[in-house]
Every structure is written in C-alpha cells, then in structure tokens.
Write an enzyme that holds these catalytic residues in place. Structure first.
Site, mmCIF file in Angstrom:
data_model
loop_
_atom_site.group_PDB
_atom_site.id
_atom_site.type_symbol
_atom_site.label_atom_id
_atom_site.label_comp_id
_atom_site.label_asym_id
_atom_site.label_seq_id
_atom_site.Cartn_x
_atom_site.Cartn_y
_atom_site.Cartn_z
ATOM 1 N N LEU A 19 0.769 -1.114 -0.142
ATOM 2 C CA LEU A 19 0.067 0.038 -0.113
ATOM 3 C C LEU A 19 0.855 1.452 0.034
ATOM 4 O O LEU A 19 2.103 1.268 0.664
ATOM 5 C CB LEU A 19 -1.012 0.058 1.333
ATOM 6 N N ASP A 20 0.507 2.364 -0.704
ATOM 7 C CA ASP A 20 1.463 3.449 -0.686
ATOM 8 C C ASP A 20 1.384 4.294 0.729
ATOM 9 O O ASP A 20 0.468 4.050 1.477
ATOM 10 C CB ASP A 20 0.975 4.310 -1.993
ATOM 11 N N LYS A 21 2.186 5.144 0.921
ATOM 12 C CA LYS A 21 2.085 5.826 2.046
ATOM 13 C C LYS A 21 1.078 6.321 2.518
ATOM 14 O O LYS A 21 0.562 6.449 3.851
ATOM 15 C CB LYS A 21 3.245 7.069 2.029
ATOM 16 N N SER B 262 -1.830 5.626 1.784
ATOM 17 C CA SER B 262 -3.162 4.651 1.815
ATOM 18 C C SER B 262 -2.865 3.963 3.318
ATOM 19 O O SER B 262 -1.991 3.897 3.833
ATOM 20 C CB SER B 262 -2.943 3.598 0.771
#
Length: 205
Positions: free
Chosen positions: A98-100, A102
């Site tokens: 997951l990106d930062k 999210s």
C-alpha cells in the site's frame, strides 16, 4: 542445508566426525534419529547429545492494519517504515503493498515459501477497498455515501485507484484496503494485528 554440514559448522568437527555422530545415534532431528546427509528444513530442530544445536522456526501469519503515513518497506534508512511499527522478531515479509497515504490490510508472515506462492498468485486475488473522494459520486460505483465508494480489484497496479480517480477528475481523500481474498480487516484499528492460521491464507492461493 544437510545435517552433516550443520554439524561441521556448529560443532566445528570434520566431515568424518559429523558422519560418525550421525552413525552412532548422537544426532536427532525433531526428536528422531538423524539420517546421513538428509536435508533440513527451517522447521526442523536439531540436537546433538541432547544439546539443542538449532531451534525450529515457527511460521507465523498475521493480518495487520497499516496506518496512513507508514511506508511499506523494511528498509531502516526510510522513516516511518514497517519494521519500526511491527514488533515481530526476526525476518518477515509484508504481503500486499500500500502506498504511504493509503491504509488498511497487509498480510505479514515469516514463511518465505508461502510469500513466494502468494506473490505468484497476486493478480488472481480479490482485494477490496473503501475510497473517499472530494466530489459527489454518480451511481456507476458501489457507493457507501455521497463521497465514498467500495471497489474490488484483482490486479494490484501501483496507485491504480488514485490514477483511476484522477482520470475521472476526482481526488482521493482516503483509501483503505479492507479485504484480501477472504481475510478481512474486521476488528482491527490502525497499528493493530491479529494472528491467522495457515488455513486462513493457503486456500486463497
């Protein structure tokens, strides 16, 4: 690694001496007599003359709620990495990046073989997300309320949902993954985790 090689390394004996230990029933693997040149698994415990030479690795599986602002990396040189947040000892693998900005469900395990199996089947897994955007939505998505919707993906392209929303003229205010296959985020708060059984994960591969 073979049991003979482990004896040479840990007991600092010759190959002939290691073979002699095994031949004379001085070495046990998981409580049974060792066999010459047998291959050891991570989950095998080895004893020599009743002394534990190597503990068995116990595989663990967790559902983890990654908070927003945490980087999906184990690199200690990067601030706010997973290693700082997760208290599990030893090496582990985060499954499902997951990106930062999210948040939501990650699977965490120290089982390298299972990690590889999951990685190979990644694009066949259903992953469900809850997304809140900056504008009112139409009825073409499964809406939660006027500005939030739920979406299921099987392909995990980088920032896929954010790119899709941008194409539609929407900005993502929050993005949370709530499910990977049959494993859900239910009952967890940011930073919390619960232990899973292998049976909870392996049928989904």
């Amino acid at each position: 690694m073979k049991v003979n090689d482990l004896l040479v390394k840990l007991c600092r004996v010759s190959k002939d001496e290691a073979s002699s230990y095994i031949e004379n029933n001085r070495v046990q693997v998981n409580g049974r007599k060792a066999v010459q040149k047998e291959y050891l698994l991570e989950t095998d415990a080895v004893e020599q003359d009743g002394k534990l030479l190597r503990e068995a690795v116990v595989y663990r599986y967790y559902a983890f709620y990654k908070p927003r602002g945490i980087e999906c990396t184990l690199n200690p040189a990067i601030a706010n990495n997973l290693r700082e947040l997760i208290p599990f000892p030893g090496h582990f693998y985060p499954v499902g990046r997951l990106d930062k900005q999210s948040e939501g469900l990650l699977l965490i395990t120290n089982d390298g073989d299972l990690y590889q199996q999951i990685a190979l089947s990644e694009n066949r897994k259903k992953k469900e997300y809850e997304v809140t955007v900056n504008k009112a939505l139409s009825d073409v998505v499964t809406r939660i309320d006027s500005h939030s919707f739920r979406i299921i993906l099987t392909q995990g392209l980088n920032r896929q949902i954010r790119r899709m929303c941008h194409t539609l003229g929407l900005e993502v205010n929050s993005l949370k993954r709530i499910r990977i296959s049959s494993v859900t985020l239910d009952g967890l708060k940011p930073g919390e985790y619960r232990e899973l059984r292998i049976e909870d994960i392996s049928p989904n591969l």
